[in-house]
Design a protein around this motif. Structure first.
Motif, PDB file in Angstrom:
ATOM      1  N   VAL A   1       0.828  -1.196   0.000  1.00  0.00           N
ATOM      2  CA  VAL A   1       0.000   0.000   0.000  1.00  0.00           C
ATOM      3  C   VAL A   1       0.866   1.251   0.000  1.00  0.00           C
ATOM      4  O   VAL A   1       0.633   2.187  -0.763  1.00  0.00           O
ATOM      5  CB  VAL A   1      -0.949   0.017   1.223  1.00  0.00           C
ATOM      6  CG1 VAL A   1      -1.745   1.312   1.291  1.00  0.00           C
ATOM      7  CG2 VAL A   1      -1.869  -1.192   1.205  1.00  0.00           C
ATOM      8  N   GLN A   2       1.895   1.247   0.847  1.00  0.00           N
ATOM      9  CA  GLN A   2       2.713   2.442   0.999  1.00  0.00           C
ATOM     10  C   GLN A   2       4.029   2.098   1.687  1.00  0.00           C
ATOM     11  O   GLN A   2       4.098   1.155   2.470  1.00  0.00           O
ATOM     12  CB  GLN A   2       1.951   3.474   1.845  1.00  0.00           C
ATOM     13  CG  GLN A   2       2.629   4.798   1.989  1.00  0.00           C
ATOM     14  CD  GLN A   2       1.769   5.806   2.729  1.00  0.00           C
ATOM     15  OE1 GLN A   2       0.829   5.444   3.429  1.00  0.00           O
ATOM     16  NE2 GLN A   2       2.081   7.063   2.582  1.00  0.00           N
ATOM     17  N   VAL A   3       5.053   2.868   1.387  1.00  0.00           N
ATOM     18  CA  VAL A   3       6.331   2.783   2.091  1.00  0.00           C
ATOM     19  C   VAL A   3       6.601   4.160   2.672  1.00  0.00           C
ATOM     20  O   VAL A   3       6.514   5.166   1.961  1.00  0.00           O
ATOM     21  CB  VAL A   3       7.479   2.363   1.141  1.00  0.00           C
ATOM     22  CG1 VAL A   3       8.815   2.379   1.876  1.00  0.00           C
ATOM     23  CG2 VAL A   3       7.218   0.989   0.550  1.00  0.00           C
ATOM     24  N   VAL A   4       6.890   4.213   3.962  1.00  0.00           N
ATOM     25  CA  VAL A   4       7.164   5.485   4.633  1.00  0.00           C
ATOM     26  C   VAL A   4       8.438   5.354   5.451  1.00  0.00           C
ATOM     27  O   VAL A   4       8.895   4.247   5.757  1.00  0.00           O
ATOM     28  CB  VAL A   4       6.001   5.928   5.554  1.00  0.00           C
ATOM     29  CG1 VAL A   4       4.718   6.132   4.762  1.00  0.00           C
ATOM     30  CG2 VAL A   4       5.776   4.931   6.667  1.00  0.00           C
ATOM     31  N   GLN A   5       8.985   6.492   5.818  1.00  0.00           N
ATOM     32  CA  GLN A   5      10.148   6.494   6.697  1.00  0.00           C
ATOM     33  C   GLN A   5       9.685   6.229   8.119  1.00  0.00           C
ATOM     34  O   GLN A   5       8.726   6.846   8.602  1.00  0.00           O
ATOM     35  CB  GLN A   5      10.871   7.828   6.620  1.00  0.00           C
ATOM     36  CG  GLN A   5      12.172   7.836   7.385  1.00  0.00           C
ATOM     37  CD  GLN A   5      13.008   9.071   7.094  1.00  0.00           C
ATOM     38  OE1 GLN A   5      12.663   9.870   6.252  1.00  0.00           O
ATOM     39  NE2 GLN A   5      14.088   9.208   7.805  1.00  0.00           N
ATOM     40  N   GLY A   6      10.349   5.284   8.776  1.00  0.00           N
ATOM     41  CA  GLY A   6       9.996   4.937  10.142  1.00  0.00           C
ATOM     42  C   GLY A   6      10.510   5.963  11.130  1.00  0.00           C
ATOM     43  O   GLY A   6      11.284   6.861  10.784  1.00  0.00           O
ATOM     44  N   PRO A   7      10.120   5.839  12.394  1.00  0.00           N
ATOM     45  CA  PRO A   7      10.503   6.810  13.419  1.00  0.00           C
ATOM     46  C   PRO A   7      12.009   6.870  13.672  1.00  0.00           C
ATOM     47  O   PRO A   7      12.519   7.887  14.115  1.00  0.00           O
ATOM     48  CB  PRO A   7       9.743   6.359  14.660  1.00  0.00           C
ATOM     49  CG  PRO A   7       9.390   4.940  14.412  1.00  0.00           C
ATOM     50  CD  PRO A   7       9.280   4.783  12.919  1.00  0.00           C
ATOM     51  N   GLU A   8      12.713   5.779  13.356  1.00  0.00           N
ATOM     52  CA  GLU A   8      14.159   5.751  13.580  1.00  0.00           C
ATOM     53  C   GLU A   8      14.939   5.868  12.274  1.00  0.00           C
ATOM     54  O   GLU A   8      16.127   5.558  12.227  1.00  0.00           O
ATOM     55  CB  GLU A   8      14.538   4.485  14.334  1.00  0.00           C
ATOM     56  CG  GLU A   8      13.913   4.443  15.728  1.00  0.00           C
ATOM     57  CD  GLU A   8      14.252   3.183  16.473  1.00  0.00           C
ATOM     58  OE1 GLU A   8      15.150   2.433  16.048  1.00  0.00           O
ATOM     59  OE2 GLU A   8      13.613   2.941  17.503  1.00  0.00           O
ATOM     60  N   GLY A   9      14.262   6.294  11.206  1.00  0.00           N
ATOM     61  CA  GLY A   9      14.948   6.554   9.953  1.00  0.00           C
ATOM     62  C   GLY A   9      14.887   5.460   8.911  1.00  0.00           C
ATOM     63  O   GLY A   9      15.146   5.704   7.752  1.00  0.00           O
ATOM     64  N   GLY A  10      14.540   4.240   9.284  1.00  0.00           N
ATOM     65  CA  GLY A  10      14.437   3.156   8.319  1.00  0.00           C
ATOM     66  C   GLY A  10      13.128   3.241   7.544  1.00  0.00           C
ATOM     67  O   GLY A  10      12.283   4.092   7.802  1.00  0.00           O
ATOM     68  N   LEU A  11      12.963   2.350   6.580  1.00  0.00           N
ATOM     69  CA  LEU A  11      11.732   2.305   5.804  1.00  0.00           C
ATOM     70  C   LEU A  11      10.778   1.273   6.386  1.00  0.00           C
ATOM     71  O   LEU A  11      11.199   0.209   6.826  1.00  0.00           O
ATOM     72  CB  LEU A  11      12.031   1.958   4.349  1.00  0.00           C
ATOM     73  CG  LEU A  11      12.860   2.967   3.582  1.00  0.00           C
ATOM     74  CD1 LEU A  11      13.157   2.452   2.175  1.00  0.00           C
ATOM     75  CD2 LEU A  11      12.159   4.315   3.523  1.00  0.00           C
ATOM     76  N   VAL A  12       9.486   1.605   6.368  1.00  0.00           N
ATOM     77  CA  VAL A  12       8.442   0.702   6.835  1.00  0.00           C
ATOM     78  C   VAL A  12       7.447   0.516   5.696  1.00  0.00           C
ATOM     79  O   VAL A  12       6.984   1.487   5.106  1.00  0.00           O
ATOM     80  CB  VAL A  12       7.724   1.265   8.079  1.00  0.00           C
ATOM     81  CG1 VAL A  12       6.599   0.334   8.523  1.00  0.00           C
ATOM     82  CG2 VAL A  12       8.710   1.478   9.218  1.00  0.00           C
ATOM     83  N   ALA A  13       7.134  -0.744   5.384  1.00  0.00           N
ATOM     84  CA  ALA A  13       6.172  -1.061   4.332  1.00  0.00           C
ATOM     85  C   ALA A  13       4.826  -1.407   4.963  1.00  0.00           C
ATOM     86  O   ALA A  13       4.767  -2.105   5.977  1.00  0.00           O
ATOM     87  CB  ALA A  13       6.662  -2.238   3.501  1.00  0.00           C
ATOM     88  N   TYR A  14       3.758  -0.901   4.351  1.00  0.00           N
ATOM     89  CA  TYR A  14       2.396  -1.193   4.776  1.00  0.00           C
ATOM     90  C   TYR A  14       1.741  -2.049   3.695  1.00  0.00           C
ATOM     91  O   TYR A  14       1.763  -1.684   2.527  1.00  0.00           O
ATOM     92  CB  TYR A  14       1.597   0.103   4.966  1.00  0.00           C
ATOM     93  CG  TYR A  14       2.005   0.864   6.199  1.00  0.00           C
ATOM     94  CD1 TYR A  14       1.257   0.796   7.358  1.00  0.00           C
ATOM     95  CD2 TYR A  14       3.155   1.649   6.201  1.00  0.00           C
ATOM     96  CE1 TYR A  14       1.635   1.494   8.499  1.00  0.00           C
ATOM     97  CE2 TYR A  14       3.544   2.344   7.332  1.00  0.00           C
ATOM     98  CZ  TYR A  14       2.779   2.268   8.477  1.00  0.00           C
ATOM     99  OH  TYR A  14       3.162   2.947   9.590  1.00  0.00           O
ATOM    100  N   PHE A  15       1.180  -3.179   4.094  1.00  0.00           N
ATOM    101  CA  PHE A  15       0.542  -4.115   3.176  1.00  0.00           C
ATOM    102  C   PHE A  15      -0.905  -4.341   3.598  1.00  0.00           C
ATOM    103  O   PHE A  15      -1.264  -4.151   4.758  1.00  0.00           O
ATOM    104  CB  PHE A  15       1.242  -5.482   3.222  1.00  0.00           C
ATOM    105  CG  PHE A  15       2.644  -5.476   2.728  1.00  0.00           C
ATOM    106  CD1 PHE A  15       2.923  -5.754   1.398  1.00  0.00           C
ATOM    107  CD2 PHE A  15       3.709  -5.213   3.581  1.00  0.00           C
ATOM    108  CE1 PHE A  15       4.230  -5.775   0.934  1.00  0.00           C
ATOM    109  CE2 PHE A  15       5.015  -5.228   3.125  1.00  0.00           C
ATOM    110  CZ  PHE A  15       5.272  -5.504   1.796  1.00  0.00           C
ATOM    111  N   LYS A  16      -1.716  -4.814   2.633  1.00  0.00           N
ATOM    112  CA  LYS A  16      -3.077  -5.231   2.951  1.00  0.00           C
ATOM    113  C   LYS A  16      -3.406  -6.444   2.086  1.00  0.00           C
ATOM    114  O   LYS A  16      -2.794  -6.678   1.046  1.00  0.00           O
ATOM    115  CB  LYS A  16      -4.085  -4.119   2.680  1.00  0.00           C
ATOM    116  CG  LYS A  16      -4.303  -3.811   1.210  1.00  0.00           C
ATOM    117  CD  LYS A  16      -5.398  -2.781   1.010  1.00  0.00           C
ATOM    118  CE  LYS A  16      -5.661  -2.587  -0.486  1.00  0.00           C
ATOM    119  NZ  LYS A  16      -6.759  -1.668  -0.704  1.00  0.00           N
ATOM    120  N   ARG A  17      -4.391  -7.229   2.545  1.00  0.00           N
ATOM    121  CA  ARG A  17      -4.960  -8.310   1.755  1.00  0.00           C
ATOM    122  C   ARG A  17      -6.361  -8.586   2.276  1.00  0.00           C
ATOM    123  O   ARG A  17      -6.666  -8.351   3.453  1.00  0.00           O
ATOM    124  CB  ARG A  17      -4.095  -9.566   1.770  1.00  0.00           C
ATOM    125  CG  ARG A  17      -4.050 -10.301   3.082  1.00  0.00           C
ATOM    126  CD  ARG A  17      -3.197 -11.555   2.952  1.00  0.00           C
ATOM    127  NE  ARG A  17      -3.033 -12.176   4.270  1.00  0.00           N
ATOM    128  CZ  ARG A  17      -2.224 -13.181   4.506  1.00  0.00           C
ATOM    129  NH1 ARG A  17      -1.473 -13.679   3.547  1.00  0.00           N
ATOM    130  NH2 ARG A  17      -2.131 -13.692   5.709  1.00  0.00           N
TER     131      ARG A  17
END
Length: 78
Positions: free
Chosen positions: A31-47
């Motif tokens: 769904v989306q990739v955003v920068q996490g609170p500590e600088g890394g990337l976080v991916a959001y998925f759905k199904r």
């Protein structure tokens, strides 16, 4: 009406395609990739959530996969 389940997982820059392909094979849609609170990337998925008994097994598999991804991420950050 479609009911959705969601998953968030860290994305390791050096292994992004493999991580995304792994989740895609399990039926997760990015769904989306955003920068996490500590600088890394976080991916959001759905199904979509299935209404039958296989949905429960699928949910358990998704939770197990998320736990494994978290362990791998924690191990790589140390």
């Amino acid at each position: 009406m479609t009911t959705w389940e969601y998953l968030t997982t860290p994305l390791l820059i050096h292994n992004t395609a493999a991580i995304l392909n792994n989740w895609g094979k399990q039926g997760w849609e990015l769904v989306q990739v955003v920068q996490g609170p500590e600088g890394g990337l976080v991916a959001y998925f759905k199904r979509p959530v299935s209404g039958d008994a296989s949905g429960a097994a699928s949910n358990s598999a998704g939770l197990a996969a998320a736990a494994e991804a978290s362990r791998q991420f924690d191990g790589g950050a140390a």
